[in-house]
Motif scaffolding. Structure first.
Motif, PDB file in Angstrom:
ATOM      1  N   VAL A  88       0.851  -1.189   0.000  1.00  0.00           N
ATOM      2  CA  VAL A  88       0.000   0.000   0.000  1.00  0.00           C
ATOM      3  C   VAL A  88       0.886   1.239   0.000  1.00  0.00           C
ATOM      4  O   VAL A  88       1.842   1.340   0.778  1.00  0.00           O
ATOM      5  CB  VAL A  88      -0.942   0.000   1.228  1.00  0.00           C
ATOM      6  CG1 VAL A  88      -1.708   1.315   1.324  1.00  0.00           C
ATOM      7  CG2 VAL A  88      -1.914  -1.175   1.148  1.00  0.00           C
ATOM      8  N   ASP A  89       0.570   2.172  -0.887  1.00  0.00           N
ATOM      9  CA  ASP A  89       1.311   3.438  -1.001  1.00  0.00           C
ATOM     10  C   ASP A  89       2.816   3.193  -1.081  1.00  0.00           C
ATOM     11  O   ASP A  89       3.618   3.777  -0.341  1.00  0.00           O
ATOM     12  CB  ASP A  89       0.970   4.379   0.165  1.00  0.00           C
ATOM     13  CG  ASP A  89      -0.501   4.741   0.192  1.00  0.00           C
ATOM     14  OD1 ASP A  89      -1.115   4.850  -0.889  1.00  0.00           O
ATOM     15  OD2 ASP A  89      -1.053   4.906   1.296  1.00  0.00           O
ATOM     16  N   HIS A  90       3.200   2.322  -1.988  1.00  0.00           N
ATOM     17  CA  HIS A  90       4.595   1.924  -2.176  1.00  0.00           C
ATOM     18  C   HIS A  90       5.500   3.139  -2.397  1.00  0.00           C
ATOM     19  O   HIS A  90       5.130   4.080  -3.084  1.00  0.00           O
ATOM     20  CB  HIS A  90       4.695   0.989  -3.376  1.00  0.00           C
ATOM     21  CG  HIS A  90       6.101   0.682  -3.794  1.00  0.00           C
ATOM     22  ND1 HIS A  90       6.960  -0.015  -2.983  1.00  0.00           N
ATOM     23  CD2 HIS A  90       6.791   1.000  -4.909  1.00  0.00           C
ATOM     24  CE1 HIS A  90       8.127  -0.131  -3.595  1.00  0.00           C
ATOM     25  NE2 HIS A  90       8.047   0.478  -4.767  1.00  0.00           N
ATOM     26  N   ASN A  91       6.697   3.080  -1.765  1.00  0.00           N
ATOM     27  CA  ASN A  91       7.713   4.117  -1.973  1.00  0.00           C
ATOM     28  C   ASN A  91       9.085   3.495  -1.729  1.00  0.00           C
ATOM     29  O   ASN A  91       9.198   2.326  -1.350  1.00  0.00           O
ATOM     30  CB  ASN A  91       7.467   5.338  -1.077  1.00  0.00           C
ATOM     31  CG  ASN A  91       7.461   4.989   0.396  1.00  0.00           C
ATOM     32  OD1 ASN A  91       8.214   4.130   0.864  1.00  0.00           O
ATOM     33  ND2 ASN A  91       6.593   5.644   1.153  1.00  0.00           N
ATOM     34  N   GLN A  92      10.135   4.268  -1.920  1.00  0.00           N
ATOM     35  CA  GLN A  92      11.503   3.773  -1.777  1.00  0.00           C
ATOM     36  C   GLN A  92      11.788   3.284  -0.360  1.00  0.00           C
ATOM     37  O   GLN A  92      12.459   2.269  -0.166  1.00  0.00           O
ATOM     38  CB  GLN A  92      12.516   4.841  -2.191  1.00  0.00           C
ATOM     39  CG  GLN A  92      13.950   4.353  -2.229  1.00  0.00           C
ATOM     40  CD  GLN A  92      14.175   3.230  -3.239  1.00  0.00           C
ATOM     41  OE1 GLN A  92      13.545   3.177  -4.301  1.00  0.00           O
ATOM     42  NE2 GLN A  92      15.061   2.298  -2.918  1.00  0.00           N
ATOM     43  N   GLU A  93      11.299   3.993   0.636  1.00  0.00           N
ATOM     44  CA  GLU A  93      11.524   3.592   2.037  1.00  0.00           C
ATOM     45  C   GLU A  93      10.928   2.206   2.300  1.00  0.00           C
ATOM     46  O   GLU A  93      11.568   1.361   2.929  1.00  0.00           O
ATOM     47  CB  GLU A  93      10.909   4.616   2.983  1.00  0.00           C
ATOM     48  CG  GLU A  93      11.068   4.256   4.449  1.00  0.00           C
ATOM     49  CD  GLU A  93      10.364   5.234   5.381  1.00  0.00           C
ATOM     50  OE1 GLU A  93      10.376   4.971   6.589  1.00  0.00           O
ATOM     51  OE2 GLU A  93       9.802   6.237   4.908  1.00  0.00           O
ATOM     52  N   LYS A  94       9.719   1.968   1.802  1.00  0.00           N
ATOM     53  CA  LYS A  94       9.085   0.658   2.003  1.00  0.00           C
ATOM     54  C   LYS A  94       9.837  -0.427   1.239  1.00  0.00           C
ATOM     55  O   LYS A  94       9.979  -1.548   1.734  1.00  0.00           O
ATOM     56  CB  LYS A  94       7.611   0.705   1.596  1.00  0.00           C
ATOM     57  CG  LYS A  94       6.771   1.502   2.574  1.00  0.00           C
ATOM     58  CD  LYS A  94       5.320   1.556   2.153  1.00  0.00           C
ATOM     59  CE  LYS A  94       4.506   2.344   3.177  1.00  0.00           C
ATOM     60  NZ  LYS A  94       3.110   2.475   2.775  1.00  0.00           N
ATOM     61  N   LEU A  95      10.336  -0.108   0.060  1.00  0.00           N
ATOM     62  CA  LEU A  95      11.118  -1.079  -0.703  1.00  0.00           C
ATOM     63  C   LEU A  95      12.390  -1.457   0.062  1.00  0.00           C
ATOM     64  O   LEU A  95      12.765  -2.630   0.110  1.00  0.00           O
ATOM     65  CB  LEU A  95      11.466  -0.527  -2.084  1.00  0.00           C
ATOM     66  CG  LEU A  95      12.274  -1.460  -2.989  1.00  0.00           C
ATOM     67  CD1 LEU A  95      11.534  -2.768  -3.245  1.00  0.00           C
ATOM     68  CD2 LEU A  95      12.595  -0.768  -4.298  1.00  0.00           C
ATOM     69  N   GLU A  96      13.030  -0.479   0.670  1.00  0.00           N
ATOM     70  CA  GLU A  96      14.240  -0.757   1.451  1.00  0.00           C
ATOM     71  C   GLU A  96      13.931  -1.632   2.668  1.00  0.00           C
ATOM     72  O   GLU A  96      14.697  -2.542   2.994  1.00  0.00           O
ATOM     73  CB  GLU A  96      14.908   0.558   1.870  1.00  0.00           C
ATOM     74  CG  GLU A  96      15.541   1.277   0.692  1.00  0.00           C
ATOM     75  CD  GLU A  96      16.006   2.693   1.009  1.00  0.00           C
ATOM     76  OE1 GLU A  96      15.966   3.106   2.204  1.00  0.00           O
ATOM     77  OE2 GLU A  96      16.394   3.399   0.066  1.00  0.00           O
ATOM     78  N   ILE A  97      12.807  -1.378   3.323  1.00  0.00           N
ATOM     79  CA  ILE A  97      12.391  -2.211   4.461  1.00  0.00           C
ATOM     80  C   ILE A  97      12.143  -3.634   3.983  1.00  0.00           C
ATOM     81  O   ILE A  97      12.616  -4.601   4.587  1.00  0.00           O
ATOM     82  CB  ILE A  97      11.136  -1.630   5.149  1.00  0.00           C
ATOM     83  CG1 ILE A  97      11.498  -0.339   5.874  1.00  0.00           C
ATOM     84  CG2 ILE A  97      10.507  -2.648   6.100  1.00  0.00           C
ATOM     85  CD1 ILE A  97      10.298   0.461   6.374  1.00  0.00           C
ATOM     86  N   TRP A  98      11.399  -3.782   2.868  1.00  0.00           N
ATOM     87  CA  TRP A  98      11.147  -5.117   2.325  1.00  0.00           C
ATOM     88  C   TRP A  98      12.456  -5.840   2.020  1.00  0.00           C
ATOM     89  O   TRP A  98      12.645  -6.995   2.386  1.00  0.00           O
ATOM     90  CB  TRP A  98      10.266  -5.073   1.071  1.00  0.00           C
ATOM     91  CG  TRP A  98      10.415  -6.350   0.298  1.00  0.00           C
ATOM     92  CD1 TRP A  98      11.046  -6.521  -0.898  1.00  0.00           C
ATOM     93  CD2 TRP A  98      10.010  -7.652   0.722  1.00  0.00           C
ATOM     94  NE1 TRP A  98      11.046  -7.854  -1.238  1.00  0.00           N
ATOM     95  CE2 TRP A  98      10.418  -8.562  -0.268  1.00  0.00           C
ATOM     96  CE3 TRP A  98       9.343  -8.140   1.835  1.00  0.00           C
ATOM     97  CZ2 TRP A  98      10.169  -9.937  -0.178  1.00  0.00           C
ATOM     98  CZ3 TRP A  98       9.092  -9.513   1.931  1.00  0.00           C
ATOM     99  CH2 TRP A  98       9.504 -10.390   0.930  1.00  0.00           C
TER     100      TRP A  98
END
Length: 139
Positions: A88-98
């Motif tokens: 949900v509301d994908h962004n670079q920060e979430k990609l790095e966490i993943w």
């Protein structure tokens, strides 16, 4: 010799009961190899499917839930060949966490194939992450 085995639905007791919602957590197909198709696992915990308020904890909990389903098929993350991520509301920060969390469960040189789909919302209002998987084990 013909293989007459039917696909086997498995809903681990450690996870919430998905039947009232019209799906199963996973299905296993037995042939010369075992294939397991796993429904989207979110960061929901327990029978009430309680979700943590933050993305990182939901990713960690979803991976724990995926591990439970894999274990119920006598499989591990090493058997996973394909994943689909819904964020949900994908962004670079979430990609790095993943990416950080994925490296904890998969050898970084042997990651499964993957598709990431940014979405505006998931099945529950507070759900921020979902992962489904296909796992294969050669007999």
């Amino acid at each position: 010799m013909e293989n007459n085995k039917q696909p086997q639905l498995i809903n681990p007791a450690e996870l919430f009961n998905p039947t009232p919602y019209g799906f199963s957590h996973s299905i296993s197909v037995d042939s010369p190899f075992q294939m397991c198709f796993i429904s989207g696992q979110s960061g929901g915990v327990g029978e009430n499917h309680t979700l943590a308020p933050d993305f990182k904890t939901q990713v960690q909990d979803a991976l724990k839930n995926l591990k439970i389903v894999l274990k119920s098929h006598s499989m591990t993350f090493d058997h996973v060949v394909k994943i689909t991520l819904l964020i949900v509301d994908h962004n670079q920060e979430k990609l790095e966490i993943w990416t950080e969390e994925a490296k904890k469960v998969w050898d970084t040189t042997d990651l499964p194939t993957s598709t990431l789909i940014p979405v505006s919302q998931l099945a529950l209002p507070d759900m921020l992450f979902e992962i489904d998987a296909i796992a294969v084990k050669i007999k």
